[in-house]
Design a protein around this motif. Structure first.
Motif, PDB file in Angstrom:
ATOM      1  N   PRO A  44       5.220  -2.975 -42.129  1.00  0.00           N
ATOM      2  CA  PRO A  44       4.781  -1.721 -42.746  1.00  0.00           C
ATOM      3  C   PRO A  44       4.441  -1.838 -44.224  1.00  0.00           C
ATOM      4  CG  PRO A  44       7.160  -1.735 -42.475  1.00  0.00           C
ATOM      5  CD  PRO A  44       6.658  -2.962 -41.785  1.00  0.00           C
ATOM      6  N   PRO A  45       3.391  -1.131 -44.662  1.00  0.00           N
ATOM      7  CA  PRO A  45       3.102  -1.061 -46.099  1.00  0.00           C
ATOM      8  C   PRO A  45       4.086  -0.140 -46.796  1.00  0.00           C
ATOM      9  CG  PRO A  45       1.576   0.321 -44.874  1.00  0.00           C
ATOM     10  CD  PRO A  45       2.398  -0.411 -43.853  1.00  0.00           C
ATOM     11  N   ASP A  46       4.167  -0.276 -48.129  1.00  0.00           N
ATOM     12  CA  ASP A  46       5.073   0.569 -48.905  1.00  0.00           C
ATOM     13  C   ASP A  46       4.394   1.891 -49.267  1.00  0.00           C
ATOM     14  OD1 ASP A  46       3.343   0.025 -51.026  1.00  0.00           O
ATOM     15  OD2 ASP A  46       4.664  -1.496 -51.914  1.00  0.00           O
ATOM     16  N   ASN A  47       5.071   2.696 -50.074  1.00  0.00           N
ATOM     17  CA  ASN A  47       4.527   4.005 -50.446  1.00  0.00           C
ATOM     18  C   ASN A  47       3.288   3.918 -51.323  1.00  0.00           C
ATOM     19  OD1 ASN A  47       6.399   5.357 -48.963  1.00  0.00           O
ATOM     20  ND2 ASN A  47       7.390   6.396 -50.679  1.00  0.00           N
ATOM     21  N   HIS A  48       3.048   2.754 -51.911  1.00  0.00           N
ATOM     22  CA  HIS A  48       1.825   2.567 -52.701  1.00  0.00           C
ATOM     23  C   HIS A  48       0.625   2.250 -51.812  1.00  0.00           C
ATOM     24  CE1 HIS A  48       3.998   2.710 -56.495  1.00  0.00           C
ATOM     25  NE2 HIS A  48       4.862   1.829 -56.022  1.00  0.00           N
ATOM     26  N   GLN A  65       4.009   5.896 -45.090  1.00  0.00           N
ATOM     27  CA  GLN A  65       4.361   7.197 -44.538  1.00  0.00           C
ATOM     28  C   GLN A  65       5.871   7.357 -44.566  1.00  0.00           C
ATOM     29  OE1 GLN A  65       2.742   5.860 -41.068  1.00  0.00           O
ATOM     30  NE2 GLN A  65       0.712   5.727 -41.889  1.00  0.00           N
ATOM     31  N   ALA A  66       6.454   7.252 -45.747  1.00  0.00           N
ATOM     32  CA  ALA A  66       7.909   7.247 -45.857  1.00  0.00           C
ATOM     33  C   ALA A  66       8.529   8.576 -45.440  1.00  0.00           C
ATOM     34  CB  ALA A  66       8.326   6.915 -47.280  1.00  0.00           C
ATOM     35  N   PHE A  67       7.763   9.691 -45.531  1.00  0.00           N
ATOM     36  CA  PHE A  67       8.362  10.977 -45.201  1.00  0.00           C
ATOM     37  C   PHE A  67       8.566  11.143 -43.708  1.00  0.00           C
ATOM     38  CE2 PHE A  67       3.795  11.682 -45.408  1.00  0.00           C
ATOM     39  CZ  PHE A  67       3.509  12.493 -44.330  1.00  0.00           C
ATOM     40  N   TYR A  68       8.184  10.147 -42.893  1.00  0.00           N
ATOM     41  CA  TYR A  68       8.440  10.186 -41.457  1.00  0.00           C
ATOM     42  C   TYR A  68       9.902   9.905 -41.134  1.00  0.00           C
ATOM     43  CZ  TYR A  68       3.410  10.084 -40.498  1.00  0.00           C
ATOM     44  OH  TYR A  68       2.082  10.379 -40.418  1.00  0.00           O
ATOM     45  N   GLN A  69      10.699   9.567 -42.118  1.00  0.00           N
ATOM     46  CA  GLN A  69      12.073   9.160 -41.858  1.00  0.00           C
ATOM     47  C   GLN A  69      12.959  10.315 -41.407  1.00  0.00           C
ATOM     48  OE1 GLN A  69      13.458   7.063 -45.337  1.00  0.00           O
ATOM     49  NE2 GLN A  69      11.473   6.138 -45.591  1.00  0.00           N
ATOM     50  N   GLY A  70      12.454  11.542 -41.414  1.00  0.00           N
ATOM     51  CA  GLY A  70      13.287  12.678 -41.051  1.00  0.00           C
ATOM     52  C   GLY A  70      13.598  12.791 -39.578  1.00  0.00           C
ATOM     53  N   THR A  71      12.920  12.058 -38.705  1.00  0.00           N
ATOM     54  CA  THR A  71      13.206  12.170 -37.280  1.00  0.00           C
ATOM     55  C   THR A  71      14.434  11.358 -36.931  1.00  0.00           C
ATOM     56  OG1 THR A  71      11.654  10.365 -36.866  1.00  0.00           O
ATOM     57  CG2 THR A  71      10.833  12.579 -36.581  1.00  0.00           C
ATOM     58  N   ILE A  72      15.348  11.972 -36.218  1.00  0.00           N
ATOM     59  CA  ILE A  72      16.571  11.312 -35.784  1.00  0.00           C
ATOM     60  C   ILE A  72      16.750  11.600 -34.295  1.00  0.00           C
ATOM     61  CG2 ILE A  72      19.061  11.142 -36.070  1.00  0.00           C
ATOM     62  CD1 ILE A  72      18.712  12.131 -38.914  1.00  0.00           C
ATOM     63  N   HIS A  73      16.696  10.536 -33.486  1.00  0.00           N
ATOM     64  CA  HIS A  73      16.859  10.673 -32.038  1.00  0.00           C
ATOM     65  C   HIS A  73      15.911  11.721 -31.462  1.00  0.00           C
ATOM     66  CE1 HIS A  73      20.247   8.068 -32.472  1.00  0.00           C
ATOM     67  NE2 HIS A  73      20.937   8.940 -33.173  1.00  0.00           N
ATOM     68  N   GLY A  74      14.672  11.715 -31.931  1.00  0.00           N
ATOM     69  CA  GLY A  74      13.684  12.617 -31.374  1.00  0.00           C
ATOM     70  C   GLY A  74      13.717  14.028 -31.927  1.00  0.00           C
ATOM     71  N   LYS A  75      14.653  14.330 -32.795  1.00  0.00           N
ATOM     72  CA  LYS A  75      14.751  15.675 -33.356  1.00  0.00           C
ATOM     73  C   LYS A  75      13.962  15.747 -34.664  1.00  0.00           C
ATOM     74  CE  LYS A  75      17.705  16.682 -30.102  1.00  0.00           C
ATOM     75  NZ  LYS A  75      17.380  17.575 -28.991  1.00  0.00           N
ATOM     76  N   VAL A 104       1.841  15.339 -49.650  1.00  0.00           N
ATOM     77  CA  VAL A 104       2.928  14.383 -49.886  1.00  0.00           C
ATOM     78  C   VAL A 104       2.438  12.953 -49.663  1.00  0.00           C
ATOM     79  CG1 VAL A 104       5.158  13.585 -48.998  1.00  0.00           C
ATOM     80  CG2 VAL A 104       4.769  16.028 -49.393  1.00  0.00           C
ATOM     81  N   TYR A 105       1.515  12.795 -48.736  1.00  0.00           N
ATOM     82  CA  TYR A 105       0.928  11.474 -48.494  1.00  0.00           C
ATOM     83  C   TYR A 105      -0.045  11.168 -49.629  1.00  0.00           C
ATOM     84  CZ  TYR A 105      -2.176   7.938 -46.463  1.00  0.00           C
ATOM     85  OH  TYR A 105      -2.941   6.815 -46.248  1.00  0.00           O
ATOM     86  N   ALA A 106       0.305  10.221 -50.505  1.00  0.00           N
ATOM     87  CA  ALA A 106      -0.521   9.957 -51.686  1.00  0.00           C
ATOM     88  C   ALA A 106      -0.352   8.519 -52.175  1.00  0.00           C
ATOM     89  CB  ALA A 106      -0.180  10.949 -52.800  1.00  0.00           C
ATOM     90  N   PRO A 107      -0.631   7.512 -51.332  1.00  0.00           N
ATOM     91  CA  PRO A 107      -0.525   6.129 -51.810  1.00  0.00           C
ATOM     92  C   PRO A 107      -1.517   5.871 -52.939  1.00  0.00           C
ATOM     93  CG  PRO A 107      -1.676   6.229 -49.700  1.00  0.00           C
ATOM     94  CD  PRO A 107      -1.130   7.592 -49.947  1.00  0.00           C
ATOM     95  N   ASP A 108      -1.022   5.340 -54.060  1.00  0.00           N
ATOM     96  CA  ASP A 108      -1.871   5.207 -55.246  1.00  0.00           C
ATOM     97  C   ASP A 108      -2.549   3.844 -55.361  1.00  0.00           C
ATOM     98  OD1 ASP A 108       0.590   3.959 -55.630  1.00  0.00           O
ATOM     99  OD2 ASP A 108       0.669   4.389 -57.769  1.00  0.00           O
ATOM    100  N   ASP A 157      -5.562  20.407 -39.503  1.00  0.00           N
ATOM    101  CA  ASP A 157      -5.727  20.228 -40.948  1.00  0.00           C
ATOM    102  C   ASP A 157      -4.662  19.302 -41.517  1.00  0.00           C
ATOM    103  OD1 ASP A 157      -3.491  21.822 -40.777  1.00  0.00           O
ATOM    104  OD2 ASP A 157      -4.294  23.480 -41.972  1.00  0.00           O
ATOM    105  N   TYR A 158      -3.797  18.775 -40.659  1.00  0.00           N
ATOM    106  CA  TYR A 158      -2.699  17.913 -41.109  1.00  0.00           C
ATOM    107  C   TYR A 158      -3.157  16.458 -41.096  1.00  0.00           C
ATOM    108  CZ  TYR A 158       2.283  17.046 -41.955  1.00  0.00           C
ATOM    109  OH  TYR A 158       3.498  16.704 -42.514  1.00  0.00           O
ATOM    110  N   THR A 159      -4.065  16.138 -42.019  1.00  0.00           N
ATOM    111  CA  THR A 159      -4.703  14.832 -42.036  1.00  0.00           C
ATOM    112  C   THR A 159      -4.922  14.355 -43.469  1.00  0.00           C
ATOM    113  OG1 THR A 159      -7.062  15.413 -42.260  1.00  0.00           O
ATOM    114  CG2 THR A 159      -6.080  15.705 -40.086  1.00  0.00           C
ATOM    115  N   VAL A 160      -5.436  13.135 -43.575  1.00  0.00           N
ATOM    116  CA  VAL A 160      -5.763  12.577 -44.886  1.00  0.00           C
ATOM    117  C   VAL A 160      -6.778  13.427 -45.638  1.00  0.00           C
ATOM    118  CG1 VAL A 160      -5.210  10.183 -44.307  1.00  0.00           C
ATOM    119  CG2 VAL A 160      -7.502  11.076 -43.800  1.00  0.00           C
TER     120      VAL A 160
END
Length: 287
Positions: free
Chosen positions: A263-267, A1-11, A23-27, A65-68
Motif C-alpha cells: 500500500p502507498p502512504d497518505n502522500h 486511503q488511511a481513513f478506511y481504518q474505521g471498519t472493524i469486523h465488517g461494521k 479527506v482524501y488528499a494525497p499531496d 459523488d463520493y469520488t476523487v
C-alpha cells in the motif's frame, strides 16, 4: 486511503459515513511510481483497489459523488494506473467490493451480509461497467465479498464482466481457505480460486476442480500484504523478509500465484522501506 481504518469486523460507524471526500488528499500522488516499483520487484500483474467497502471511488464515477472528483486530489487514479501498467509492461487488474457502507442500497439489514438489495446490484453493475469500458484492457477483475450477491446475480455479473472484458480472468474471493475445495455457494462462477492469507495445502494445489459434476481448470491465487495491515498505517514496518519469502516459496512450489499488497502512504507514494523490502524479496526469490 488511511481513513478506511474505521471498519472493524465488517461494521462501520455513523461518523465514518459522514467523512467527506475532501479527506482524501494525497499531496505527492505518483501512480506510475507504484507500478514501476511492481515491475522492478518482478511482478507481472497488479490489482488496484478501485474502491473499498466504505464506498470512496478512485475514479470519477457518474453514479455517486463520493469520488476523487470531489476530493482533495481530483486525479483519476484508475486512468493513471492503467496507463502506467501499459507503459511498464505490467498487466492491469481491478478490485471491486460487493459491499458498500456509504450507499444505502449496499447496506444489508442489521449489517447482515447475507442480503444485498437489487438497488445495490444495479449500482454495482453500473460502476463495474464504467471501470471495464472506460479505461482499456483489464487483465483481472477481483470481486470481494461475492457471497452476499447470491448465485443468480453473481452469475449475471460474471457473464457481464466476461462480455465487457473477454480476455480478463474473473476472481470471486472465497476468503480464508487453502484452495483444496471450491466454496461453490460463496464464489461460483469464478476463473480463479483465492487463498486469502491462507497458504496452499501441504499436499499442493490441484488446478483441475470438479464443480457440480463437471471438471474445470481453475488456478489459485494467494493474497496477503507485505504490511501487517492491508492498508498503510503510520509507524508500521513491512513484515519480516523471511516470512514473506516463505509464503512466496510455498506458492511457487504449489503452482499458485502470489498477489502481494504493497500500500502507498497518505502522500500517495509507496514508502522507501516497502520498496527495499520488495527488492530484497526479489533477490532472495531469484526472480
Amino acid at each position: 486511503q488511511a481513513f478506511y481504518q474505521g471498519t472493524i469486523h465488517g461494521k462501520v460507524t455513523d461518523e465514518m459515513r459522514k467523512i467527506p471526500p475532501a479527506v482524501y488528499a494525497p499531496d505527492k500522488l505518483d501512480v506510475e511510481q507504484w507500478i514501476s516499483v511492481a515491475r522492478d520487484a518482478g511482478m507481472k500483474y497488479a490489482v488496484l483497489t478501485a474502491k473499498r467497502h466504505p464506498g470512496f471511488c478512485l475514479w470519477p464515477s457518474k453514479h455517486t459523488d463520493y469520488t476523487v472528483a470531489n476530493s482533495g486530489n481530483k486525479t483519476d487514479v484508475v486512468e493513471k494506473y492503467v496507463k502506467a501498467c501499459e507503459k511498464c509492461g505490467v498487466l492491469a487488474g481491478l478490485y471491486y467490493p460487493s459491499v458498500d457502507f456509504r450507499h444505502l442500497g449496499g447496506r444489508p439489514p442489521a449489517d447482515d451480509w447475507k442480503y444485498v438489495t437489487s438497488i445495490h446490484q444495479t449500482f454495482m453493475t453500473d460502476q463495474i461497467t464504467e471501470l471495464l469500458t472506460g479505461y482499456g484492457s483489464i487483465a483481472e477483475v477481483w470481486i470481494d465479498i461475492p457471497h452476499v450477491l447470491g448465485r443468480g446475480y453473481r452469475t449475471f455479473l460474471y457473464e457481464h464482466i466476461a462480455r465487457l472484458q473477454p480476455n480478463a480472468v474473473i476472481l470471486m474471493n472465497g476468503g480464508f481457505h487453502d484452495g483444496t475445495k471450491v466454496p461453490v455457494d460463496k464464489i461460483w462462477p469464478t476463473d480463479l480460486v483465492s487463498l486469502e492469507r491462507t497458504l496452499p495445502s501441504k499436499t499442493g494445489y490441484t488446478q483441475w476442480k470438479n464443480v457440480e459434476g463437471k471438471d474445470y481448470y481453475i488456478p489459485g491465487e494467494f493474497c496477503d500484504s507485505i504490511m501487517p495491515s492491508w492498508w498503510w498505517v503510520e509507524g508500521q514496518k513491512p513484515r519480516d523478509d523471511q516470512q514473506v519469502l516463505a509464503q512466496f516459496q510455498a506458492c511457487r512450489t504449489a503452482g499458485v500465484n502470489f498477489l502481494l499488497d504493497a500500500p502507498p502512504d497518505n502522500h500517495g507514494l509507496i514508502p522507501q522501506t516497502t520498496i527495499e523490502s520488495l527488492m530484497r524479496l526479489r533477490h532472495s526469490a531469484g526472480i
